[in-house]
Design a protein around this motif. Sequence first.
Motif, PDB file in Angstrom:
ATOM      1  N   CYS A   1      28.164 -27.080  75.957  1.00 53.01           N
ATOM      2  CA  CYS A   1      28.187 -28.145  76.964  1.00 53.01           C
ATOM      3  C   CYS A   1      28.061 -27.629  78.391  1.00 53.01           C
ATOM      4  O   CYS A   1      28.136 -28.400  79.328  1.00 53.01           O
ATOM      5  CB  CYS A   1      29.451 -29.000  76.875  1.00 53.01           C
ATOM      6  SG  CYS A   1      29.739 -29.659  75.252  1.00 53.01           S
TER       7      CYS A   1
ATOM      8  N   ILE B   1      39.168 -36.876  71.159  1.00 53.69           N
ATOM      9  CA  ILE B   1      38.299 -37.652  72.035  1.00 53.69           C
ATOM     10  C   ILE B   1      39.087 -38.755  72.715  1.00 53.69           C
ATOM     11  O   ILE B   1      39.972 -39.361  72.107  1.00 53.69           O
ATOM     12  CB  ILE B   1      37.135 -38.269  71.222  1.00 53.69           C
ATOM     13  CG1 ILE B   1      36.241 -37.170  70.651  1.00 53.69           C
ATOM     14  CG2 ILE B   1      36.305 -39.233  72.075  1.00 53.69           C
ATOM     15  CD1 ILE B   1      35.209 -37.676  69.665  1.00 53.69           C
TER      16      ILE B   1
ATOM     17  N   VAL C   1      25.193 -36.692  78.738  1.00 49.04           N
ATOM     18  CA  VAL C   1      25.739 -36.095  77.522  1.00 49.04           C
ATOM     19  C   VAL C   1      25.655 -34.573  77.612  1.00 49.04           C
ATOM     20  O   VAL C   1      24.660 -34.015  78.090  1.00 49.04           O
ATOM     21  CB  VAL C   1      24.978 -36.615  76.285  1.00 49.04           C
ATOM     22  CG1 VAL C   1      25.382 -35.853  75.034  1.00 49.04           C
ATOM     23  CG2 VAL C   1      25.227 -38.111  76.095  1.00 49.04           C
ATOM     24  N   ASP C   2      26.721 -33.907  77.187  1.00 47.32           N
ATOM     25  CA  ASP C   2      26.871 -32.446  77.172  1.00 47.32           C
ATOM     26  C   ASP C   2      27.252 -31.845  78.517  1.00 47.32           C
ATOM     27  O   ASP C   2      27.502 -30.639  78.591  1.00 47.32           O
ATOM     28  CB  ASP C   2      25.614 -31.729  76.654  1.00 47.32           C
ATOM     29  CG  ASP C   2      25.399 -31.950  75.166  1.00 47.32           C
ATOM     30  OD1 ASP C   2      26.361 -32.351  74.486  1.00 47.32           O
ATOM     31  OD2 ASP C   2      24.269 -31.711  74.693  1.00 47.32           O
TER      32      ASP C   2
ATOM     33  N   CYS D   1      33.700 -32.008  77.533  1.00 41.53           N
ATOM     34  CA  CYS D   1      32.370 -32.460  77.923  1.00 41.53           C
ATOM     35  C   CYS D   1      32.135 -33.883  77.449  1.00 41.53           C
ATOM     36  O   CYS D   1      32.893 -34.426  76.639  1.00 41.53           O
ATOM     37  CB  CYS D   1      31.293 -31.511  77.404  1.00 41.53           C
ATOM     38  SG  CYS D   1      31.133 -31.486  75.615  1.00 41.53           S
TER      39      CYS D   1
ATOM     40  N   GLN E   1      30.545 -36.519  75.319  1.00 44.05           N
ATOM     41  CA  GLN E   1      29.949 -36.518  73.978  1.00 44.05           C
ATOM     42  C   GLN E   1      28.972 -37.671  73.775  1.00 44.05           C
ATOM     43  O   GLN E   1      27.931 -37.507  73.144  1.00 44.05           O
ATOM     44  CB  GLN E   1      31.056 -36.605  72.914  1.00 44.05           C
ATOM     45  CG  GLN E   1      30.535 -36.481  71.492  1.00 44.05           C
ATOM     46  CD  GLN E   1      31.629 -36.704  70.476  1.00 44.05           C
ATOM     47  OE1 GLN E   1      32.252 -37.760  70.459  1.00 44.05           O
ATOM     48  NE2 GLN E   1      31.876 -35.709  69.635  1.00 44.05           N
ATOM     49  N   LYS E   2      29.317 -38.848  74.332  1.00 43.66           N
ATOM     50  CA  LYS E   2      28.483 -40.033  74.112  1.00 43.66           C
ATOM     51  C   LYS E   2      28.636 -40.990  75.276  1.00 43.66           C
ATOM     52  O   LYS E   2      29.724 -41.120  75.842  1.00 43.66           O
ATOM     53  CB  LYS E   2      28.890 -40.719  72.795  1.00 43.66           C
ATOM     54  CG  LYS E   2      28.048 -41.933  72.436  1.00 43.66           C
ATOM     55  CD  LYS E   2      28.395 -42.447  71.043  1.00 43.66           C
ATOM     56  CE  LYS E   2      29.791 -43.037  71.004  1.00 43.66           C
ATOM     57  NZ  LYS E   2      30.106 -43.640  69.689  1.00 43.66           N
TER      58      LYS E   2
ATOM     59  N   ILE F   1      35.139 -35.336  74.865  1.00 44.84           N
ATOM     60  CA  ILE F   1      35.713 -34.508  73.812  1.00 44.84           C
ATOM     61  C   ILE F   1      36.314 -33.244  74.422  1.00 44.84           C
ATOM     62  O   ILE F   1      35.699 -32.589  75.269  1.00 44.84           O
ATOM     63  CB  ILE F   1      34.664 -34.148  72.732  1.00 44.84           C
ATOM     64  CG1 ILE F   1      35.326 -33.348  71.595  1.00 44.84           C
ATOM     65  CG2 ILE F   1      33.467 -33.416  73.313  1.00 44.84           C
ATOM     66  CD1 ILE F   1      34.466 -33.188  70.369  1.00 44.84           C
TER      67      ILE F   1
END
Length: 282
Positions: free
Chosen positions: A9, A59, A78-79, A95, A97-98, A107
Amino acid sequence: MRNLTVPPCLPKSYFLLCHKRANIRVFSSASEASAAPNQSRGGVPRFYSPVLPPSKGNIVRVLGDEFWHMTKVLRLNVDDRIELFNGRGGVIEGCIQKINHTGLDFIALEDPRTFVPKNKWNVFAAFGTLKGGRADWLIEKCTELGASSVTPLLTDRSPIITENRVERLRRVIIAAAKQCQRLDEMTLNPPIKIAKLLPTVSQTKLSLLAAAEATPLISTLTTLEKKDSGLLIIGPEGDFTEKELILMMEAGAIPVGLGPYRLRVETATVALLATLMLWSDS
């Protein structure tokens, strides 16, 4: 120079550099960098979340203003790596995640860490009548300087502070904490009258009262044993009444002078708090 490892990430272009004497130190991992005790370092963007993941791999959902700031203002995706803090000393790195239209999933890439502030100076300031953003500025600077709490003080010459204003000031605290990399959120207490403050003054080892023509602050501090906590009391634009000053001094507050000029409430507050923070840290 040893080879660099780029954690998951973490964009390849992201490096944490720390100038140490004549050499440049390159951290080999984000965890090594995050161990640095100086909270004023830059690096990974930090955002507020009242709830943190309990451990690595868990999360949490980020919504509202922080979600907007991350995705619409900073254009994070993302990331991208970020930190979350809960305003109670907890911080965790992870980082994104979604992302969808309502929020994002964060997460955790490590277990949460907790930091306990060393100094606990509690400010009581009569700023209820300040206008034009001056109260916002006072609260912002108290947050940056590390005040443990701020309590609006209701006096004969500053008798009110509206509830909707208190809500705005709480938002100022969060924004200032993010800006200055502070992990513990400064507490904004409900307004109190001087009569309710007196027992607290009596029970506190060090209470300093900003007062005109009192012994200069620095001269007073040289006679005192160093403390890392106490009360700072600042009056309204027209100063305390003579009766209010007598009541607080009888309860144990020490009057201190802040120079030859008449200071605004916010100026006196910042001058007193900054001096006490430096004094207790020295």
